[in-house]
Design a protein around this motif. Sequence first.
Motif, short mmCIF file in Angstrom:
data_model
loop_
_atom_site.label_atom_id
_atom_site.label_comp_id
_atom_site.label_asym_id
_atom_site.label_seq_id
_atom_site.Cartn_x
_atom_site.Cartn_y
_atom_site.Cartn_z
N UNK A 172 73.55 23.67 -39.32
CA UNK A 172 72.33 23.10 -39.01
C UNK A 172 72.27 23.35 -37.41
N UNK A 173 71.88 21.80 -36.17
CA UNK A 173 71.92 22.37 -35.45
C UNK A 173 72.68 22.93 -34.70
N UNK A 174 72.57 24.01 -33.24
CA UNK A 174 73.41 24.16 -32.45
C UNK A 174 73.94 23.35 -32.23
N UNK A 175 75.54 23.42 -32.09
CA UNK A 175 76.26 21.86 -30.90
C UNK A 175 76.33 21.26 -31.73
N UNK A 176 75.57 20.78 -32.65
CA UNK A 176 76.45 19.88 -33.23
C UNK A 176 76.75 20.00 -34.43
N UNK A 177 76.71 21.32 -35.79
CA UNK A 177 76.97 21.73 -37.07
C UNK A 177 78.02 21.51 -37.57
N UNK A 178 79.38 21.91 -36.61
CA UNK A 178 80.50 22.79 -36.81
C UNK A 178 81.49 21.24 -35.84
N UNK A 179 82.43 21.34 -36.21
CA UNK A 179 83.75 20.65 -35.33
C UNK A 179 83.52 21.36 -33.50
N UNK A 180 83.60 22.91 -33.55
CA UNK A 180 83.96 23.80 -32.70
C UNK A 180 82.71 23.99 -32.02
N UNK A 181 81.38 23.01 -32.33
CA UNK A 181 80.02 23.34 -32.03
C UNK A 181 79.36 24.60 -32.94
N UNK A 182 79.66 25.82 -33.63
CA UNK A 182 79.01 27.06 -33.70
C UNK A 182 79.92 28.01 -34.54
N UNK A 217 81.41 21.34 -42.00
CA UNK A 217 80.80 22.03 -41.30
C UNK A 217 79.08 21.48 -42.30
N UNK A 218 77.77 21.41 -41.31
CA UNK A 218 77.07 21.25 -41.85
C UNK A 218 75.93 22.50 -42.33
N UNK A 219 75.28 22.25 -43.52
CA UNK A 219 74.60 23.32 -43.81
C UNK A 219 72.70 22.99 -43.14
N UNK A 220 72.37 24.15 -43.28
CA UNK A 220 70.64 23.79 -42.86
C UNK A 220 69.74 22.80 -43.42
N UNK A 221 70.21 22.17 -44.54
CA UNK A 221 70.04 20.77 -45.37
C UNK A 221 71.11 19.72 -44.85
N UNK A 222 71.46 19.47 -43.96
CA UNK A 222 71.91 18.28 -43.50
C UNK A 222 73.17 17.88 -44.15
N UNK A 223 73.74 18.22 -45.16
CA UNK A 223 74.62 18.44 -46.06
C UNK A 223 75.76 19.52 -45.90
N UNK A 224 76.88 18.09 -45.91
CA UNK A 224 78.30 18.20 -45.25
C UNK A 224 79.19 19.54 -46.15
N UNK A 225 79.83 20.05 -45.87
CA UNK A 225 80.71 21.29 -46.22
C UNK A 225 81.85 21.26 -46.21
N UNK A 226 83.03 20.94 -47.33
CA UNK A 226 84.18 21.04 -47.55
C UNK A 226 84.47 21.38 -48.40
N UNK A 227 85.97 20.94 -48.51
CA UNK A 227 86.61 21.74 -49.96
C UNK A 227 87.94 20.79 -49.95
N UNK A 228 87.54 19.59 -51.08
CA UNK A 228 88.74 18.25 -51.53
C UNK A 228 89.54 18.92 -52.13
N UNK A 229 90.86 17.69 -52.26
CA UNK A 229 92.11 18.07 -52.94
C UNK A 229 92.50 18.54 -53.63
N UNK A 230 90.91 18.34 -54.42
CA UNK A 230 91.63 19.32 -56.20
C UNK A 230 90.42 20.84 -56.18
#
Length: 482
Positions: free
Chosen positions: A51-61, A145-158
């Motif tokens: 997603x947008x530069x600076x706001x799509x990952x915890x550490x900005x990019x 992180x947020x992908x280029x469609x504003x979706x949150x990408x993560x791995x859950x406990x399963x």
Amino acid sequence: MSFVTRHRVTASARAAALALALTCASMGPVGADPVSGQVTGPLAAPNPFLGPVGTATMHGDAGSSDVTPLAGPAPGAPVTVYPLGAACPTLLEGSDGLVVALCTAIAGQAPTVFLLDPAAPGPLAGALTSLALTKGSLLGGVYAYLDNADRLVLVDGDRRLLRVAHERAADGGWQLSATEQADLSGAIPEGDNVTGLVPDWSGNVWFATGHGLVGLVNAAGRIETVALPSGEQIANSISAASNGAVAVASTHALYELAAKDGAPVVRWRAAYERGSARKPGQLSWGTGSTPTYFGPGTGEEYLALVDNADDQVRLLILASGSGERVCSVPVLTEGGPGSENSPIGIGNSVFVASTYGYPYPAVPDGAGPAVPATAPLRGGLTRVDLTPTGCAQVWDSPVRSAAVPKLSLADGGVHTLRRVGPETATPLDGYEYVVIDAATGAVRAATPLPGTVAQDPLQMAALTTHGGALLQGTVTGVVRVG
């Protein structure tokens, strides 16, 4: 496993190459201005799968620079508290201006996704909807992180790779929905969890687990992994560069990997001084750094991390592509000798914050005892600049940062929350939002936050929004400044 042999170069050749790079950098608007000391520099090329530069990952990019092109709040900006009943380490803003927060609920400790509207007034209007996910390890519900469609990408406990989308519901409200991209349970053993993930420039999703497994998932859902040496754990997130490299810091060494024939391979391994034990104010026995890509030319020539040496920690700067050590320098010399935070890296400058003695309420399984068990929280923030002959400390601030600091290229300030109270931290300590001048290390402005322990930012990362607000996760929700 086998490692790619590193090409050795002489010290004089490294110095010459560094001097040439810094000389070339001085011809354009990058690096630190030798007169004013102002910090500027290029960010790496945007990752097309973020997603947008600076706001799509915890550490900005993707490179974990902890730098934003956005300006922070003005001095004296109003403070609003969002009480979510959860600790919120990951706050990300998509192209639609809505904030997606990955939090851990106080009740039940389940990771929970919240959708927030940072423009909404009042303490409750900002929480639009939420979605609970399957619980994993302590660090398993932190990095996303947020992908280029504003979706949150993560791995859950399963151990499922998920993309969480938000959209309008039939009643006009908002709803969150999770779609599984890949089931990683066949590749990740029971009892292990993903601690970090990042996309590369080809669209592969890279992940790293607490027990030292590094893998990638391609667009078709194919999963390939490589194991780090036995006994090495991964307790921080991972970073990527536009040339296909992915940096991973274990509790013993820094690695750079890349995809070859669709599978991850190690380009190089560089051991660092991990000390004799975990330190108070750290979550693992080893570096607390998510490795940071930075540089004066492309924004990703170098990698930075902080070691865990017993008496005096050092900032290490290595060359991306070869792993050769460019320089190392003592940091936090006036403060606590340990850091759990990712360094800030931009141009020729790196900033390191101390977390030594920070009273975390819990540490991950297998972290081991801290030695000593507790320590004063003295704080400290050090700026280091690359020079034609190596690197050198520019200033050392006594600020007691209680969050992951972020540098704004728009206003030249390092933004963080400062813990206010005696050196021996107590539940009665207060917190201030502070802006530190990147050129001098002086505190420009401070804004007190209401309350005490309920606003503990717990060394989590803040988000600067496109609307000029700063959102900081706390142990009970989110604080908004501006």
